[in-house]
Design a protein around this motif. Structure first.
Motif, PDB file in Angstrom:
ATOM      1  N   UNK A  10       0.846  -1.267   0.038  1.00 38.84           N
ATOM      2  CA  UNK A  10       0.006   0.122  -0.097  1.00 38.84           C
ATOM      3  C   UNK A  10       0.875   1.224   0.120  1.00 38.84           C
ATOM      4  N   UNK A  11       1.913   1.158   0.448  1.00 39.23           N
ATOM      5  CA  UNK A  11       2.788   2.310   0.562  1.00 39.23           C
ATOM      6  C   UNK A  11       3.316   2.880  -0.708  1.00 39.23           C
ATOM      7  N   UNK A  12       3.416   1.883  -1.606  1.00 41.45           N
ATOM      8  CA  UNK A  12       3.715   2.340  -3.069  1.00 41.45           C
ATOM      9  C   UNK A  12       2.543   3.038  -3.787  1.00 41.45           C
ATOM     10  N   UNK A  13       1.289   2.856  -3.598  1.00 40.28           N
ATOM     11  CA  UNK A  13       0.261   3.576  -3.730  1.00 40.28           C
ATOM     12  C   UNK A  13       0.177   4.811  -3.192  1.00 40.28           C
ATOM     13  N   UNK A  14       0.422   4.840  -1.841  1.00 46.30           N
ATOM     14  CA  UNK A  14       0.439   6.198  -1.076  1.00 46.30           C
ATOM     15  C   UNK A  14       1.230   7.215  -1.704  1.00 46.30           C
ATOM     16  N   UNK A  15       2.493   6.543  -2.235  1.00 39.87           N
ATOM     17  CA  UNK A  15       3.470   7.478  -2.582  1.00 39.87           C
ATOM     18  C   UNK A  15       3.079   8.424  -3.913  1.00 39.87           C
ATOM     19  N   UNK A  16       1.744   7.987  -4.644  1.00 36.90           N
ATOM     20  CA  UNK A  16       1.452   8.474  -5.750  1.00 36.90           C
ATOM     21  C   UNK A  16       0.145   9.665  -5.337  1.00 36.90           C
ATOM     22  N   UNK A  17       0.034   9.766  -4.070  1.00 35.13           N
ATOM     23  CA  UNK A  17      -1.030  10.580  -3.860  1.00 35.13           C
ATOM     24  C   UNK A  17      -0.372  11.988  -3.468  1.00 35.13           C
ATOM     25  N   UNK A  18      -1.085  13.055  -4.076  1.00 31.52           N
ATOM     26  CA  UNK A  18      -0.769  14.381  -4.030  1.00 31.52           C
ATOM     27  C   UNK A  18      -1.208  14.992  -2.876  1.00 31.52           C
ATOM     28  N   UNK A  19      -0.390  14.668  -1.874  1.00 28.68           N
ATOM     29  CA  UNK A  19      -1.173  15.303  -0.499  1.00 28.68           C
ATOM     30  C   UNK A  19      -1.107  16.632  -0.477  1.00 28.68           C
TER      31      UNK A  19
END
Length: 438
Positions: free
Chosen positions: A294-303
């Motif tokens: 899941x952290x690989x997906x979270x890396x692509x979130x534009x927070x």
């Protein structure tokens, strides 16, 4: 040299503490007037930072200014913490986050590279390549947030242009401008339209039926403008060898799964289901997997983008609560702003000065509850306004920054030569269209 920034930071802190102390102890004779002044200053500084992209003094970017501005609104008592929380449109934030999860899966699966290989290997002329780039960027941006399309699609276009040895500038201009135009025809194509879809309550199909013809006209005009401006570059023919891109790693299972989820999200939304519910369910389903951490997906979130939205919701709500909006109404009376030409021009101008999201949050107060046409005009015009100048949208800056890292320079003059007349013409057509629809 080290002391100067330290002194500036200390001075800023002291000023804030003194002002906060004055507010909390009731030093101001007319607290309401003082709140209007403070809210106005916070709004002005926020708009300056959003216009420049960063603070001219401190190293504060747009996201940082959103946090600072929202904190000051509550710190000076203009809003309570509870009111600030209520001001945040949670549905918009959830939709943006969910769509980012979907796109994150597509990126990890290599979808954009795969699509480029699938399409571009069958193209043998610059004109056809330009047409494919423009319509692919436009169509993708209508179902996926345009900033992300530019982030992932631009490297593909650069790779193809370098392989076949053609001038990449017209194609990169095509990506940037087509992503803005294409995203204008849906409520999920860009952040400000996600917001407008949430605030207006307009059915997605109703908006699409009105905006899609204008987006199609815009993509055609963009192709004609670029083709004419770079007519000498458009004469070349070439061949893209399939084996040159065969080394790409493509996860077809993940691509298929993600595209099916995206299709169901869009279909259920068009059928009338709440977009927040469908998008969040789709994102949740994609997070249930055995292949990707899941952290690989979270890396692509534009927070940063999510923080910007949250902060702006609080800042604009604070401006409204302070009473400052009534003063703004004196300069731009609502009865005049209900005229589509003036409203449209204001949307275009504000979107280029302070960027489109703050422009939408400010102009929404001029839209009566029953005026769907003004909401639709705001969604379309605030988006295509991004093509007026190179700084008109984040999508433009993303394309330019990626190109710069590859040693490809795109000047403001090159952008303006196409973007300015294209935006003026398409805006005029759109205003006439909305007047006729009214």
């Amino acid at each position: 040299m080290v002391l100067k920034p330290f002194v500036q930071e200390i001075a800023a802190g002291i000023v804030l503490i003194m002002l906060l102390a004055a507010f909390s102890t009731g030093q101001f004779s007319d607290l309401h007037d003082a709140q209007e002044i403070v809210a106005g200053i916070i709004l002005l500084v926020t708009l300056i930072v959003f216009t420049l992209g960063k603070s001219p003094i401190f190293r504060v970017d747009r996201a940082g200014m959103a946090i600072v501005g929202a904190s000051l609104m509550t710190g000076f008592g203009i809003m309570t913490i509870g009111e600030a929380v209520e001001a945040i449109d949670a549905e918009t934030i959830v939709v943006l986050f969910s769509l980012m999860v979907v796109v994150g899966n597509l990126k990890l699966a290599g979808f954009f590279m795969y699509l480029g290989r699938l399409v571009f290997t069958h193209i043998h002329s610059c004109r056809t390549l330009l047409l494919a780039v423009i319509f692919l960027a436009g169509i993708l941006s209508s179902v996926v947030i345009n900033d992300i399309v530019c982030l992932l699609f631009t490297p593909v276009v650069i790779m193809i242009c370098l392989k076949v040895k053609v001038n990449p500038v017209p194609y990169l201009l095509g990506v940037a401008m087509a992503s803005n135009i294409g995203s204008a025809c849906t409520f999920i194509g860009n952040p400000q339209n996600v917001l407008i879809g949430s605030l207006s309550g307009i059915p997605a199909l109703d908006y699409f039926a009105i905006a899609a013809p204008l987006s199609l006209i815009g993509l055609i005009l963009l192709y004609l403008f670029i083709r004419y401006t770079y007519r000498q570059d458009m004469e070349k023919t070439f061949t893209i060898e399939t084996n040159e891109t065969s080394s790409l790693v493509i996860h077809k299972y993940l691509i298929t799964k993600t595209l099916l989820v995206l299709a169901f999200v869009i279909i259920f939304y068009l059928l009338g289901l709440n977009l927040t519910l469908t998008a969040s369910f789709g994102a949740a389903f994609l997070l249930i997997n055995t292949r990707i951490k899941p952290e690989r997906i979270y890396e692509n979130i534009d927070f940063n983008l999510l923080i910007i939205f949250i902060g702006l919701f609080v800042i604009i709500a604070g401006v409204e609560k302070s009473g400052l909006l009534s003063l703004i109404y004196n300069f731009l009376p609502p009865q005049y702003m209900e005229e589509i030409p003036l409203f449209g021009i204001m949307a275009i101008v504000l979107s280029n000065i302070v960027s489109n999201v703050p422009a939408v949050l400010l102009l929404r107060y001029y839209i009566p509850a029953d005026e769907q046409v003004l909401w639709q005009a705001l969604a379309l015009l605030s988006t295509i306004a991004g093509n007026l100048t190179v700084f008109g949208s984040i999508a433009n800056l993303i394309v330019l920054e990626i190109a710069k890292k590859q040693g490809i320079k795109i000047t403001s003059k090159q952008y303006l030569k196409i973007g300015f007349p294209l935006t003026v013409l398409l805006s005029a057509i759109s205003i006439v269209w909305f007047e006729w629809m009214r």
